[in-house]
Motif scaffolding. Structure first.
Motif, PDB file in Angstrom:
ATOM      1  N   SER A 127      37.410 -27.996 -16.714  1.00 32.34           N
ATOM      2  CA  SER A 127      37.179 -27.529 -15.345  1.00 32.34           C
ATOM      3  C   SER A 127      36.442 -26.192 -15.397  1.00 32.34           C
ATOM      4  CB  SER A 127      38.509 -27.365 -14.608  1.00 32.34           C
ATOM      5  OG  SER A 127      39.093 -26.137 -14.963  1.00 32.34           O
ATOM      6  N   SER A 128      35.526 -26.010 -14.467  1.00 32.11           N
ATOM      7  CA  SER A 128      34.650 -24.842 -14.550  1.00 32.11           C
ATOM      8  C   SER A 128      35.339 -23.566 -14.073  1.00 32.11           C
ATOM      9  CB  SER A 128      33.382 -25.078 -13.722  1.00 32.11           C
ATOM     10  OG  SER A 128      33.766 -25.357 -12.397  1.00 32.11           O
ATOM     11  N   GLU A 129      36.464 -23.733 -13.409  1.00 30.04           N
ATOM     12  CA  GLU A 129      37.190 -22.546 -12.936  1.00 30.04           C
ATOM     13  C   GLU A 129      37.662 -21.729 -14.158  1.00 30.04           C
ATOM     14  OE1 GLU A 129      41.833 -22.628 -11.420  1.00 30.04           O
ATOM     15  OE2 GLU A 129      40.834 -24.292 -12.402  1.00 30.04           O
ATOM     16  N   ALA A 130      37.456 -20.423 -14.120  1.00 31.19           N
ATOM     17  CA  ALA A 130      37.842 -19.584 -15.263  1.00 31.19           C
ATOM     18  C   ALA A 130      39.359 -19.462 -15.324  1.00 31.19           C
ATOM     19  CB  ALA A 130      37.214 -18.220 -15.130  1.00 31.19           C
ATOM     20  N   ILE A 131      39.890 -19.543 -16.532  1.00 34.92           N
ATOM     21  CA  ILE A 131      41.321 -19.355 -16.755  1.00 34.92           C
ATOM     22  C   ILE A 131      41.427 -18.243 -17.792  1.00 34.92           C
ATOM     23  CG2 ILE A 131      43.429 -20.476 -17.625  1.00 34.92           C
ATOM     24  CD1 ILE A 131      42.382 -23.108 -16.464  1.00 34.92           C
ATOM     25  N   GLU A 132      42.398 -17.363 -17.622  1.00 38.93           N
ATOM     26  CA  GLU A 132      42.416 -16.153 -18.460  1.00 38.93           C
ATOM     27  C   GLU A 132      42.389 -16.426 -19.951  1.00 38.93           C
ATOM     28  OE1 GLU A 132      45.119 -12.958 -17.450  1.00 38.93           O
ATOM     29  OE2 GLU A 132      44.709 -13.289 -15.324  1.00 38.93           O
ATOM     30  N   SER A 133      43.021 -17.513 -20.393  1.00 43.78           N
ATOM     31  CA  SER A 133      43.062 -17.773 -21.837  1.00 43.78           C
ATOM     32  C   SER A 133      41.680 -18.084 -22.400  1.00 43.78           C
ATOM     33  CB  SER A 133      44.032 -18.912 -22.157  1.00 43.78           C
ATOM     34  OG  SER A 133      43.574 -20.143 -21.626  1.00 43.78           O
ATOM     35  N   ASP A 134      40.705 -18.413 -21.542  1.00 40.76           N
ATOM     36  CA  ASP A 134      39.349 -18.720 -22.025  1.00 40.76           C
ATOM     37  C   ASP A 134      38.777 -17.566 -22.857  1.00 40.76           C
ATOM     38  OD1 ASP A 134      39.501 -21.065 -20.582  1.00 40.76           O
ATOM     39  OD2 ASP A 134      38.222 -20.377 -18.951  1.00 40.76           O
TER      40      ASP A 134
END
Ligand code: FES
Length: 148
Positions: A127-134
């Motif tokens: 999913s293109s939404e940023a997630i902090e662990s990225d």
């Protein structure tokens, strides 16, 4: 390229015995696969807070939610949704203080893991939404430039 990757069947019995394994999926992402109470879970290996090694964390239940506890600063991450939990105080003047577990929202990217005829398949959550662990799943972290 497919985002499915089979983890060899010999590893299926390994993870059932050991409860966890880490795997580089599609050559680009370190994924932690957990087998706990008969269920499989998969998430980014490095903790969203500061890149801690979740593969060394304990699994504990908080407020009825199973979490991995990061070995570095004890952040709690739900296995089901990758939510960060924190203890909130409703009334700071009350004695004794009463705390409740609350969610900070999704902080750790969760991936899909399925087992078919003894083989494990991990499907990356793209999913293109940023997630902090990225932030901690980059090439530099993967090759250990930032290891402490
Ligand atoms: Fe995981 Fe700080 S790195 S809690």
């Amino acid at each position: 390229t497919s985002s499915n990757e089979s983890i060899e069947s010999t590893l299926t019995s390994h993870i059932v015995k050991a409860g966890r394994l880490t795997k580089l999926v599609n050559g680009c992402r370190d994924v932690l696969v957990l087998h706990h109470q008969g269920q499989l879970h998969a998430m980014d290996t490095r903790c969203y807070h500061s890149g801690g090694p979740l593969q060394s964390g304990d699994i504990e239940e908080f407020n009825g939610m199973l979490c991995i506890v990061c070995p570095w600063h004890k952040y709690k991450i739900t296995l089901a949704g990758g939510e960060g939990l924190y203890q909130a105080v409703d009334d700071p003047t009350a004695r004794p203080l009463r705390t409740h577990w609350r969610s900070k929202g999704v902080k750790q990217r969760i991936h899909k893991v399925t087992e078919v005829n003894g083989d494990l398949y991990v499907t990356l959550n793209e999913s293109s939404e940023a997630i902090e662990s990225d932030v901690y799943q980059t090439e530099s972290y993967r090759i250990g430039l930032f290891k402490t």
